[in-house]
Design a protein around this motif. Sequence first.
Motif, PDB file in Angstrom:
ATOM      1  N   VAL A 137       0.951  -1.293   0.005  1.00  0.00           N
ATOM      2  CA  VAL A 137       0.093   0.176  -0.080  1.00  0.00           C
ATOM      3  C   VAL A 137       1.016   1.294  -0.010  1.00  0.00           C
ATOM      4  CG1 VAL A 137      -1.711   1.428   1.247  1.00  0.00           C
ATOM      5  CG2 VAL A 137      -1.830  -1.171   1.091  1.00  0.00           C
ATOM      6  N   SER A 138       2.181   1.175   0.537  1.00  0.00           N
ATOM      7  CA  SER A 138       2.924   2.171   0.540  1.00  0.00           C
ATOM      8  C   SER A 138       3.416   2.766  -0.710  1.00  0.00           C
ATOM      9  CB  SER A 138       4.207   1.763   1.108  1.00  0.00           C
ATOM     10  OG  SER A 138       3.873   1.358   2.493  1.00  0.00           O
TER      11      SER A 138
ATOM     12  N   ASN B  59      -5.162   3.261  11.409  1.00  0.00           N
ATOM     13  CA  ASN B  59      -3.968   3.149  12.361  1.00  0.00           C
ATOM     14  C   ASN B  59      -3.529   4.756  12.700  1.00  0.00           C
ATOM     15  OD1 ASN B  59      -1.370   3.226  13.061  1.00  0.00           O
ATOM     16  ND2 ASN B  59      -0.280   2.448  11.156  1.00  0.00           N
TER      17      ASN B  59
ATOM     18  N   ASP C 145      -7.738   3.937   2.210  1.00  0.00           N
ATOM     19  CA  ASP C 145      -6.496   3.090   2.454  1.00  0.00           C
ATOM     20  C   ASP C 145      -7.302   2.152   3.241  1.00  0.00           C
ATOM     21  OD1 ASP C 145      -4.659   1.644   3.752  1.00  0.00           O
ATOM     22  OD2 ASP C 145      -3.225   3.480   4.320  1.00  0.00           O
TER      23      ASP C 145
ATOM     24  N   TYR D  79      -6.384  -2.675   6.569  1.00  0.00           N
ATOM     25  CA  TYR D  79      -6.596  -3.423   7.688  1.00  0.00           C
ATOM     26  C   TYR D  79      -8.391  -4.216   7.439  1.00  0.00           C
ATOM     27  CZ  TYR D  79      -2.636  -1.344   9.830  1.00  0.00           C
ATOM     28  OH  TYR D  79      -1.089  -1.141   9.895  1.00  0.00           O
TER      29      TYR D  79
ATOM     30  N   SER E  32      -0.120  -7.241   2.866  1.00  0.00           N
ATOM     31  CA  SER E  32       0.961  -7.370   3.953  1.00  0.00           C
ATOM     32  C   SER E  32       0.472  -7.891   5.252  1.00  0.00           C
ATOM     33  CB  SER E  32       1.366  -5.825   4.308  1.00  0.00           C
ATOM     34  OG  SER E  32       2.167  -5.554   3.107  1.00  0.00           O
TER      35      SER E  32
ATOM     36  N   ARG F 205       5.952  -7.131   0.082  1.00  0.00           N
ATOM     37  CA  ARG F 205       5.400  -6.041  -0.777  1.00  0.00           C
ATOM     38  C   ARG F 205       4.388  -6.002  -1.824  1.00  0.00           C
ATOM     39  NH1 ARG F 205       5.552  -3.790   2.226  1.00  0.00           N
ATOM     40  NH2 ARG F 205       5.490  -1.670   1.492  1.00  0.00           N
TER      41      ARG F 205
HETATM   42  N1  PMP Z   1      -1.455   2.185   5.330  1.00  0.00           N
HETATM   43  C1  PMP Z   1      -1.615   2.004   6.794  1.00  0.00           C
HETATM   44  C2  PMP Z   1      -2.616   2.643   7.503  1.00  0.00           C
HETATM   45  C3  PMP Z   1      -0.404   1.203   7.441  1.00  0.00           C
HETATM   46  O1  PMP Z   1      -0.575   1.325   8.536  1.00  0.00           O
HETATM   47  C4  PMP Z   1       0.612   0.694   6.659  1.00  0.00           C
HETATM   48  C5  PMP Z   1       1.497  -0.229   7.394  1.00  0.00           C
HETATM   49  N2  PMP Z   1       2.061   0.100   8.494  1.00  0.00           N
HETATM   50  C6  PMP Z   1       0.649   1.120   5.207  1.00  0.00           C
HETATM   51  C7  PMP Z   1      -0.396   1.488   4.519  1.00  0.00           C
HETATM   52  C8  PMP Z   1       1.745   0.236   4.640  1.00  0.00           C
HETATM   53  O2  PMP Z   1       1.491  -0.820   4.179  1.00  0.00           O
HETATM   54  P1  PMP Z   1       2.310  -1.977   3.208  1.00  0.00           P
HETATM   55  O3  PMP Z   1       3.076  -2.979   3.860  1.00  0.00           O
HETATM   56  O4  PMP Z   1       1.066  -2.519   2.025  1.00  0.00           O
HETATM   57  O5  PMP Z   1       3.186  -1.139   2.444  1.00  0.00           O
END
Ligand code: PMP
Length: 369
Positions: A96-97, A170, A198, A201, A226, A235
């Motif tokens: 998601v990053s 988060n 996003d 979760y 993830s 990833r």
């Molecule tokens: N969005 C949120 C709200 C997250 O908490 C995280 C990871 N801590 C991410 C995105 C990134 O996740 P990914 O491992 O898919 O890059």
Amino acid sequence: MSLLAKRTQQIDSSGIRRVFELARTMKDPINLSIGQPDFDVPNAVKSAAIGAIENGNNSYTPTNGIVPLREQLIADEKAFTGRDYSLEQMLVTSGVSGGLFLSLLALVDEGDEVIIPDPYFVMYKHLVNLNGGTPVYLDTYEDGFSINADKLAALITPKTKILLLNSPGNPTGRIFSTTELQAIANVCDKHGVLIITDEIYREFAYAPMQSIAQFTDNCLLLGGYSKSFGMTGWRLGYAAGPKEIIEAMAMLQQYSFVCAPSVAQYAALACPQTDMSLQLSDYAIKRDVMFDALSSHFEVGAADGAFYLFAKVPEGHTGSSFTELAIKNNVLIIPGNVFSERDTHFRVCYTVPNEKLLAGAKILCSLTG
Ligand code: PMP
């Protein structure tokens, strides 16, 4: 003169660095700071990854991701949101990053305003700044971390381009209800504001969870494997939404990430046949254990999902000072100001065995006196 580009100065990671520096002094900490599940990748998915390597699926994949995975994601999204994304509307990303990075790079121009409900996931603020945008914070503390549609509407200006939504959230664990989502979608549609949602979760939901993508076309949905399959290091994520945006993100992916990791893409084809319900229900229990243990001494926000609790610090403390005290007492938590313009709370991750949760909670409660 520094060699570094000015944009690197747009990011300040000093808050979290300080916590990790302090943490290095701890011998065997009760670590309540780990933002990833404590279960491993399921065996069937591991085998699929090994098979992919042995079968020679080790090359670049198409920029947008392999077609069978995109078809799988389209079917998953059809089942969850009712939306019929086409192949052109689905991009496989490096987590998601990767989706956040590419979407903000594709969408944010100098001076564009991006509304971020506060508290927020750390990356949002910094990625908006990095792209020359202006984060505009929607304070949700007085509203139990929910979004008040009138307050949202009041923040919208002609420069507002995006609302960055995260549910389950988060650091709060908050899930937005259907009524809230509808109200948010109405405000954004009225003002032509794009919603980036996003939903990393999504599977960690202990209350009814819906996607805002159900209520508006004006939405870019980000999701990933993830957390739900314990594969944070692999990833793998995806972005689904308007064709024009997905195409721009794919173009930027072509000249940056190239593609998401090939082995992870092939392995993810085994995910739908894998039952994760035991692991996920275990997290519902952890949530209850930790919520009950902390709420006798702290004001803890509604924790409907994810694996976080966001609790208010005791009188006389800031999030940072309480975190320092907790660290001195061998419990690692994260101060609220890492996720917020305020420093009044702390985040606990309940991604450790229940005995550790209880031991950590006991110490934290003892520090309130
Ligand atoms: N969005 C949120 C709200 C997250 O908490 C995280 C990871 N801590 C991410 C995105 C990134 O996740 P990914 O491992 O898919 O890059």
